[in-house]
Design an enzyme around this catalytic site. Structure first.
Site, PDB file in Angstrom:
ATOM      1  N   ARG A   1       0.864  -1.168   0.000  1.00  0.00           N
ATOM      2  CA  ARG A   1       0.000   0.000   0.000  1.00  0.00           C
ATOM      3  C   ARG A   1       0.905   1.222   0.000  1.00  0.00           C
ATOM      4  O   ARG A   1       2.013   1.181   0.550  1.00  0.00           O
ATOM      5  CB  ARG A   1      -0.894   0.021   1.253  1.00  0.00           C
TER       6      ARG A   1
ATOM      7  N   SER B   1      -3.580  -6.676  -9.073  1.00  0.00           N
ATOM      8  CA  SER B   1      -4.496  -7.828  -9.182  1.00  0.00           C
ATOM      9  C   SER B   1      -5.322  -7.785 -10.469  1.00  0.00           C
ATOM     10  O   SER B   1      -6.247  -8.580 -10.629  1.00  0.00           O
ATOM     11  CB  SER B   1      -5.423  -7.861  -7.967  1.00  0.00           C
TER      12      SER B   1
ATOM     13  N   HIS C   1      -1.859   0.943  -9.796  1.00  0.00           N
ATOM     14  CA  HIS C   1      -2.466  -0.104  -8.959  1.00  0.00           C
ATOM     15  C   HIS C   1      -3.104  -1.212  -9.802  1.00  0.00           C
ATOM     16  O   HIS C   1      -4.310  -1.460  -9.708  1.00  0.00           O
ATOM     17  CB  HIS C   1      -3.505   0.512  -7.999  1.00  0.00           C
TER      18      HIS C   1
ATOM     19  N   GLU D   1      -3.841   7.426  -3.039  1.00  0.00           N
ATOM     20  CA  GLU D   1      -4.282   7.224  -4.417  1.00  0.00           C
ATOM     21  C   GLU D   1      -5.807   7.299  -4.529  1.00  0.00           C
ATOM     22  O   GLU D   1      -6.499   6.980  -3.567  1.00  0.00           O
ATOM     23  CB  GLU D   1      -3.741   5.890  -4.959  1.00  0.00           C
TER      24      GLU D   1
END
Ligand code: DGY
Length: 328
Positions: free
Chosen positions: A243, A293, A290, A272
């Protein structure tokens, strides 16, 4: 169909890919909030009436205030993420809400991005891409964009959970020696030869590249500060799949500006989607929005994980992805 009548009502308060939504639609009576990309608390409260589960993601902060305003029909919260720092867990416990997340299923995707960050930083991918995309490339030169190799280097992994171990597995194949720091030492079968550092200080002094892969917590907040960066080897690399708030931006930017830290690979940013714009002016920062995933396989598995967890819970058992809320 009778199955239809048994379906539990779920309010989805985040934008999901069609394939993930289809998984949930098969199992539940799904309603999606009107603006899933930007879920508004007012809308969530209103649309949660009569729903049993609130499914959200890191795009909605489930604050104490919002939790207290949820209708009594809501009994469970399912976050479409592995991290759950956006959910006030104390407030969930006080309201008696069960909370579910999506561990395990995004490990490979995030680990792949971990390697992408290391490679991007070590091999100057941002400068290289800019050179060719801007039409500035005039031909191969022995002096052109020389980076450093990962092979033969030490990788220090801060946070050796599933994602950290999955990064270690891949980095070994790149010829890296693995070191790690973790709250607890891992058993030998999970450590797989990695060198444990009980004190993160010695991890920092040992590593040619540091990978931040820890969960966000009070303990890890702003871990990588000026003092700790100064302990790192001159010319070391920093990568972050954890993070943004594990890093003190001022400190990292200063170290990147002087070259004390050679390069950074960052997929996450403090605050963010806002981030410190000084990173944009640093060619030695390989940055991504980001996407750790972000694979279609993972997105479907995340939906399956929540579906399975919620159905198991509805059947009276405790699924492995029900978060054990401590304290109280
Ligand atoms: C997660 O699942 O926690 C991802 O990082 C998305 O926030």
């Amino acid at each position: 169909m009778t199955v239809q009548q048994d379906k539990r009502p779920v309010l989805v308060a985040c934008a999901l890919p069609d394939a993930a939504l289809a998984v949930l639609n098969d199992a539940f009576d799904v309603t999606v909030v009107t603006t899933p990309e930007r879920p508004e608390p007012e809308q969530v409260v209103a649309m949660a009436q009569g729903k049993e589960i609130l499914l959200l993601s890191v795009t909605l902060r489930l604050t104490r205030e919002l939790i207290e305003r949820l209708p009594d029909s809501i009994r469970g919260v399912a976050t479409y993420s592995v991290g759950y720092e956006h959910v006030d867990m104390d407030a969930c416990r006080n309201r008696g809400l069960a909370v579910f997340n999506t561990p395990d299923v995004l490990t490979d995707a995030v680990a792949e991005v971990g390697l992408l960050l290391l490679l991007g930083a070590a091999r100057r991918a941002r400068e290289a891409a800019t050179l060719i995309l801007d039409g500035q490339w005039t031909g191969w030169q022995p002096t052109q964009l020389n980076g450093v190799e990962l092979a033969g280097k030490s990788l220090g992994i801060f946070g050796m959970g599933r994602i950290g171990r999955s990064i270690a597995h891949r980095a070994r194949a790149f010829g890296m020696a693995i070191h790690y720091s973790n709250r607890r030492r891992l058993p030998p079968e999970l450590e797989a030869g990695a060198h444990f550092h009980a004190d993160p200080t010695s991890l920092l002094t040992t590593s040619d590249a540091l990978m931040l892969a820890c969960p966000a917590s009070e303990e890890t907040r702003y871990f990588l500060d000026t003092k700790r960066l100064a302990l790192m080897k001159p010319g070391a690399i920093v990568a972050n799949v954890s993070r943004g708030n594990v890093v003190v931006d001022d400190a990292l930017i200063a170290a990147l500006q002087t070259g004390r830290i050679r390069a950074a690979g960052l997929d996450v940013f403090d605050g963010e989607p806002r981030f410190d714009k000084r990173y944009l002016a640093l060619p030695n920062v390989f940055m991504l929005p980001h996407i750790g995933s972000s694979t279609i396989e993972t997105r479907v598995r995340m939906a399956e994980s929540l579906r399975d967890g919620l159905l198991t819970w509805a059947g009276g058992a405790t699924p492995s992805n029900r978060i054990d809320i401590k304290g109280g």
